[in-house]
Design an enzyme around this catalytic site. Structure first.
Site, short mmCIF file in Angstrom:
data_model
loop_
_atom_site.label_atom_id
_atom_site.label_comp_id
_atom_site.label_asym_id
_atom_site.label_seq_id
_atom_site.Cartn_x
_atom_site.Cartn_y
_atom_site.Cartn_z
N ASP A 180 3.88 -7.32 3.11
CA ASP A 180 2.57 -7.40 2.48
C ASP A 180 1.94 -8.77 2.66
O ASP A 180 2.60 -9.74 3.05
CB ASP A 180 2.70 -7.13 0.97
CG ASP A 180 2.99 -5.67 0.66
OD1 ASP A 180 2.71 -4.84 1.53
OD2 ASP A 180 3.49 -5.38 -0.43
N LYS B 87 -2.67 -5.53 2.11
CA LYS B 87 -3.95 -5.07 1.59
C LYS B 87 -4.70 -6.24 0.98
O LYS B 87 -4.10 -7.13 0.38
CB LYS B 87 -3.75 -3.99 0.52
CG LYS B 87 -2.94 -2.79 0.95
CD LYS B 87 -2.78 -1.82 -0.21
CE LYS B 87 -1.94 -0.62 0.19
NZ LYS B 87 -0.53 -0.97 0.35
N ALA C 29 5.82 -11.77 -10.29
CA ALA C 29 4.81 -12.82 -10.30
C ALA C 29 4.61 -13.35 -11.72
O ALA C 29 4.43 -14.56 -11.93
CB ALA C 29 3.50 -12.29 -9.75
N MET D 14 -4.14 -9.44 -10.29
CA MET D 14 -5.35 -9.12 -9.52
C MET D 14 -6.61 -9.21 -10.37
O MET D 14 -7.49 -8.35 -10.31
CB MET D 14 -5.23 -7.72 -8.89
CG MET D 14 -4.08 -7.60 -7.91
SD MET D 14 -3.71 -5.89 -7.39
CE MET D 14 -2.81 -5.28 -8.83
N GLY E 180 1.20 -19.45 -7.28
CA GLY E 180 2.32 -19.80 -8.16
C GLY E 180 3.65 -19.93 -7.46
O GLY E 180 3.97 -19.19 -6.53
#
Length: 460
Positions: A249, A271, A333, A384, A413
């Site tokens: 990704d 994406k 994350a 997001m 991060g």
């Protein structure tokens, strides 16, 4: 090459240690692990060696060293604090061509103790030739992370079937390919997971197949974490090193992608807003197709694959097609960015729960459970959320959240480029407009953000 690496068979072999302190005890431990018959010569023994002697594991061969004690010895270690004694031991051993080690004096040694990675019957050793023992230990520690604890069991399984494989495959190339499939594929993974009986049955079945048959591939769904390569799990790194092809990704950092086996084919399937290299359905189909070709397929995702990573959709397709797969969680994350920003997601004084949501826009709006997001004593983490930051903050305020609620935006991060912007629901959108912010970002909303100033550590 200053020192020639060699492995000695010391089973039942007389091995002499001159010295009775802590260093001598550590050397005795190593030699006993190799099956040696250890004889210690010293006027006094430390507690550990005394225990060994009383248990019959070590022989106390006298208080003073003399040359006659070297009779029939396979190996000698001098570990006293008397330089004269150490030199006399070294000279006597050299005269009889017996390998000798004088602790911390490489010039007197004919062999040195390496740093050892023990996965018996597989053993690896690292040495700096005495120049930098600490560096050798650091290299050993790095290798420890790359060599699974189950390697010993895997080596024992291979040893049991070595002759059968040799009879089954006449050529060395065929045998090599067979063992590569066994030692780097699903059979090895079953051993690591403790399913040794199933692994042995799979090995037997593979032996019965025609030599030209290709075993079915496997898919590894691996969480790559938020960016820092040091946050990868041991299993993730191992699978990255044995994959034939990787689908990755946009959120997988270059530093992490560099750790994938260099020969592996790389396919970008990332994406970003208004652009998909491949649709999700095409990604699912590619995983199935590649696995059916017999390839070991690495599906590498930023963060954790089960937190807004659509990993569940991918493995559902694999399960429907009967494709073997493994799932390796990654540091999410939320966990990684919060930790590197010095913001606990929960804290006794500020928040007793945490809620993960995605701030993805659809038709210019966010379809979120706003009442759930404004509960007191709660941290909200928004994935997001950069594009819709204005809408997010406005809706939270309109649904009853105070405009003074602290908010942190963590950019890039856990990487060297990490930046943390601190504001409130009322101020952060304007702060972001006044600066340049690039994805990936993460939003942390709640009173725990107040701890950032006190607990921030990364980059200082």
């Amino acid at each position: 090459m200053d020192w020639f690496p060699i492995f000695l068979d010391l089973k039942t072999a007389p091995s002499l240690i001159v010295g009775g302190g802590d260093v001598a005890a550590r050397k005795a431990d190593l030699l006993l692990r190799a099956g040696a018959r250890v004889i210690v010569v010293a006027p006094a023994l430390n507690a550990r060696l005394q225990e060994r002697v009383h248990a019959g594991e070590v022989i106390h061969g006298g208080t003073e060293f003399d040359d006659g004690q070297l009779q029939d010895c396979r190996l000698v270690v001098a570990a006293t604090n008397d330089d004269g004694v150490n030199r006399r031991v070294a000279a006597a051993a050299r005269a009889r061509n017996i390998p000798v080690n004088v602790v911390d004096q490489p010039a007197l040694c004919t062999f040195i103790f390496p740093s050892i990675i023990d996965r018996s019957p597989l053993v690896a050793a690292v040495s700096s030739g005495g120049a930098a023992p600490v560096l050798a230990r650091l290299v050993r520690a790095r290798l420890e992370t790359l060599i699974p604890a189950g390697y010993g069991r895997l080596a024992a399984l291979a040893a049991r079937y070595r002759e059968q494989v040799k009879q089954r495959f006449a050529g060395t190339t065929e045998r090599r390919r067979f063992w590569e499939d066994v030692l780097q594929g699903p059979i090895a993974e079953q051993v690591y997971a403790g399913r040794e009986q199933a692994a042995e049955q799979a090995l037997i079945q593979l032996l019965r197949q025609a030599p030209a048959s290709v075993p079915r591939g496997e898919v590894y769904l691996v969480g790559a974490g938020p960016g820092d390569p040091d946050l990868l799990t041991f299993r993730a790194l191992r699978l990255m090193q044995q994959s034939d092809v990787v689908l990755y990704d946009r959120l997988v950092s270059p530093a992490i992608l560099d750790l994938v086996r260099r020969e592996a084919e790389r396919i970008y399937v990332g994406k970003r807003r208004s652009y998909h290299a491949l649709r999700q359905e095409e990604i699912n189909e590619s995983l199935v197709k590649l696995a059916k070709e017999g390839k070991r397929v690495l599906r590498l995702k930023g963060g954790d694959p089960f937190i807004f990573g659509r990993g569940g959709e991918e493995i559902a397709t694999l399960a429907d097609e009967g494709i073997p797969f493994q799932i390796v969680p990654g540091v999410s994350a939320a966990n990684g960015c919060a930790a590197y920003a010095g913001i606990p997601l929960t804290h006794r004084d500020y928040a007793q729960s945490v809620l993960f949501v995605t701030g993805h826009l659809k038709d210019g709006t966010m379809d979120l459970n706003w009442p759930a997001l404004i509960q007191p004593a709660q941290t909200v983490v928004v994935y997001m959320g950069l594009i819709g930051l204005d809408i997010l903050c406005r809706e939270l305020i309109e649904h009853g959240k105070s405009a003074a609620t602290p908010v942190a935006l963590v950019e890039q991060g856990t990487t060297r480029e990490q930046r943390v912007l601190i504001g409130t629901l009322g101020t952060l959108p304007e702060q972001v407009k006044q600066t340049t912010v690039h994805a990936p970002t993460l939003l942390i909303i709640g009173d725990v953000v107040r701890l950032h100033e006190q607990l921030a550590w990364f980059g200082k």
